[in-house]
Scaffold this active site. Structure first.
Site, PDB file in Angstrom:
ATOM      1  N   LEU A   1      56.556  87.283  84.988  1.00 55.53           N
ATOM      2  CA  LEU A   1      56.558  88.410  85.914  1.00 55.53           C
ATOM      3  C   LEU A   1      58.005  88.854  86.168  1.00 55.53           C
ATOM      4  CD1 LEU A   1      53.872  86.999  88.364  1.00 55.53           C
ATOM      5  CD2 LEU A   1      53.579  88.852  86.699  1.00 55.53           C
TER       6      LEU A   1
ATOM      7  N   GLU B   1      50.363  87.370  97.384  1.00 52.47           N
ATOM      8  CA  GLU B   1      49.938  88.342  96.377  1.00 52.47           C
ATOM      9  C   GLU B   1      49.046  87.632  95.362  1.00 52.47           C
ATOM     10  OE1 GLU B   1      49.392  91.256  93.606  1.00 52.47           O
ATOM     11  OE2 GLU B   1      50.367  89.416  93.004  1.00 52.47           O
TER      12      GLU B   1
HETATM   13  N1  LIG Z   1      52.445  92.168  86.750  1.00 49.03           N
HETATM   14  C1  LIG Z   1      51.214  91.913  86.365  1.00 49.03           C
HETATM   15  O1  LIG Z   1      50.252  92.130  87.094  1.00 49.03           O
HETATM   16  C2  LIG Z   1      50.986  91.360  84.978  1.00 49.03           C
HETATM   17  C3  LIG Z   1      49.680  91.222  84.473  1.00 49.03           C
HETATM   18  C4  LIG Z   1      49.534  90.728  83.181  1.00 49.03           C
HETATM   19  C5  LIG Z   1      50.640  90.388  82.422  1.00 49.03           C
HETATM   20  N2  LIG Z   1      51.882  90.534  82.962  1.00 49.03           N
HETATM   21  C6  LIG Z   1      53.082  90.243  82.161  1.00 49.03           C
HETATM   22  O2  LIG Z   1      53.015  91.047  80.985  1.00 49.03           O
HETATM   23  C7  LIG Z   1      53.501  90.315  79.868  1.00 49.03           C
HETATM   24  C8  LIG Z   1      52.360  90.119  78.878  1.00 49.03           C
HETATM   25  O3  LIG Z   1      51.748  91.357  78.584  1.00 49.03           O
HETATM   26  P1  LIG Z   1      51.909  92.087  77.156  1.00 49.03           P
HETATM   27  O4  LIG Z   1      51.485  93.489  77.331  1.00 49.03           O
HETATM   28  O5  LIG Z   1      53.278  91.810  76.628  1.00 49.03           O
HETATM   29  O6  LIG Z   1      50.922  91.267  76.228  1.00 49.03           O
HETATM   30  P2  LIG Z   1      49.330  91.047  76.271  1.00 49.03           P
HETATM   31  O7  LIG Z   1      48.639  92.347  76.237  1.00 49.03           O
HETATM   32  O8  LIG Z   1      48.971  90.086  77.315  1.00 49.03           O
HETATM   33  O9  LIG Z   1      49.164  90.303  74.887  1.00 49.03           O
HETATM   34  C9  LIG Z   1      49.404  91.010  73.707  1.00 49.03           C
HETATM   35  C10 LIG Z   1      48.593  90.359  72.619  1.00 49.03           C
HETATM   36  O10 LIG Z   1      47.233  90.242  73.051  1.00 49.03           O
HETATM   37  C11 LIG Z   1      46.364  90.670  72.035  1.00 49.03           C
HETATM   38  N3  LIG Z   1      45.785  91.924  72.482  1.00 49.03           N
HETATM   39  C12 LIG Z   1      46.146  92.680  73.533  1.00 49.03           C
HETATM   40  N4  LIG Z   1      45.348  93.741  73.665  1.00 49.03           N
HETATM   41  C13 LIG Z   1      44.472  93.649  72.681  1.00 49.03           C
HETATM   42  C14 LIG Z   1      43.383  94.433  72.285  1.00 49.03           C
HETATM   43  N5  LIG Z   1      43.042  95.558  72.965  1.00 49.03           N
HETATM   44  N6  LIG Z   1      42.672  94.055  71.220  1.00 49.03           N
HETATM   45  C15 LIG Z   1      43.012  92.922  70.564  1.00 49.03           C
HETATM   46  N7  LIG Z   1      44.032  92.113  70.889  1.00 49.03           N
HETATM   47  C16 LIG Z   1      44.747  92.489  71.933  1.00 49.03           C
HETATM   48  C17 LIG Z   1      47.217  90.763  70.778  1.00 49.03           C
HETATM   49  O11 LIG Z   1      47.269  89.430  70.320  1.00 49.03           O
HETATM   50  P3  LIG Z   1      47.546  89.003  68.793  1.00 49.03           P
HETATM   51  O12 LIG Z   1      48.980  89.332  68.543  1.00 49.03           O
HETATM   52  O13 LIG Z   1      47.248  87.536  68.799  1.00 49.03           O
HETATM   53  O14 LIG Z   1      46.589  89.808  67.944  1.00 49.03           O
HETATM   54  C18 LIG Z   1      48.556  91.192  71.349  1.00 49.03           C
HETATM   55  O15 LIG Z   1      49.656  90.876  70.528  1.00 49.03           O
HETATM   56  C19 LIG Z   1      54.035  89.014  80.434  1.00 49.03           C
HETATM   57  O16 LIG Z   1      55.396  89.200  80.771  1.00 49.03           O
HETATM   58  C20 LIG Z   1      53.204  88.818  81.693  1.00 49.03           C
HETATM   59  O17 LIG Z   1      53.873  88.008  82.653  1.00 49.03           O
HETATM   60  C21 LIG Z   1      52.072  91.010  84.220  1.00 49.03           C
END
Ligand SMILES: NC(=O)c1ccc[n+]([C@@H]2O[C@H](COP(=O)([O-])OP(=O)(O)OC[C@H]3O[C@@H](n4cnc5c(N)ncnc54)[C@H](OP(=O)(O)O)[C@@H]3O)[C@@H](O)[C@H]2O)c1
Length: 191
Positions: A23, A33
């Site tokens: 985060l 939160e």
């Molecule tokens: N502030 C908040 O409320 C909050 C909430 C969530 C996350 N976060 C933060 O966000 C970051 C992670 O999020 P991100 O956007 O980088 O990654 P993410 O969406 O969590 O993960 C990305 C991976 O998930 C898979 N993926 C995602 N969407 C997909 C879909 N529609 N269909 C198939 N596979 C899918 C793929 O995996 P493969 O590469 O294995 O195919 C992709 O490379 C972290 O820093 C976390 O702490 C914050």
């Protein structure tokens, strides 16, 4: 699709939601939160206590959860990945994309699933913005800027309206560890 898709996110003023796999405000903890997140995602619809809510997340969001807290308890955890061939250790289900994850709920698992919560990350949130079905966005507005490398998409006023209040969600200004934030709930307009 008749299910409401509930998205939940905590977002900085510039839309930032993540930084270096965590985060943006890490290592500062916003415990209240986090309790808000847990209460909303765990609480079932009255009368559906024999079921569990579902949390759907991308692979990196799963990895961002400390191992000791995975899977998120009292919820069915579905991880999205196109690369993995089996659910990561501790997750309940793996799906190749969001429609496949939602189809899992309409199969035998559907008998056990109550509310659906989409908990990130960025691409899944963007996909939901374009999915024509009933949606709610539970947004925590973090009122302080932190460096971010992952972002929440813009919320289009043509598609969503900000609700003046929502049962069980405080509209008071919150503050923890010197960080102020507000809870907001948006409801999709008819597709
Ligand atoms: N502030 C908040 O409320 C909050 C909430 C969530 C996350 N976060 C933060 O966000 C970051 C992670 O999020 P991100 O956007 O980088 O990654 P993410 O969406 O969590 O993960 C990305 C991976 O998930 C898979 N993926 C995602 N969407 C997909 C879909 N529609 N269909 C198939 N596979 C899918 C793929 O995996 P493969 O590469 O294995 O195919 C992709 O490379 C972290 O820093 C976390 O702490 C914050």
């Amino acid at each position: 699709m008749s299910r409401v898709l509930n998205c939940i996110v905590a977002v900085c003023p510039d839309g930032g939601i993540g930084y270096k796999g965590d985060l943006p405000w890490h290592p500062t903890r916003l415990n209240n939160e986090f309790k808000h997140f847990r209460r909303l995602t765990v609480t079932r619809t009255p009368g559906a206590e024999d079921k569990q809510n579902v949390v759907i997340m991308g692979r990196k969001t799963w990895n961002s959860i400390p191992e000791k807290n995975r899977p998120l308890n009292d919820r069915i955890n579905i991880v999205l990945s196109r690369q993995l061939e089996a659910p990561p250790s501790g997750a309940h289900h793996l799906a190749r994309d969001l429609p496949s994850a939602l189809r899992l709920l309409d199969g035998p698992e559907g008998l056990l699933a109550d509310q659906v919560w989409l908990i990130g990350g960025s691409s899944m949130y963007s996909e939901v913005m374009e999915t024509p079905c009933p949606r709610r966005l539970f947004v925590t507005r973090i009122l302080k800027q932190f460096p971010s490398d992952t972002f929440f998409p813009d919320i289009s006023p043509a598609q969503f309206r900000l609700l003046p209040e929502y049962p069980g969600v405080s509209s008071e200004l919150q503050e923890e560890n010197g960080i102020q934030y507000r809870f907001q709930v948006y409801q999709s307009l008819d597709p």
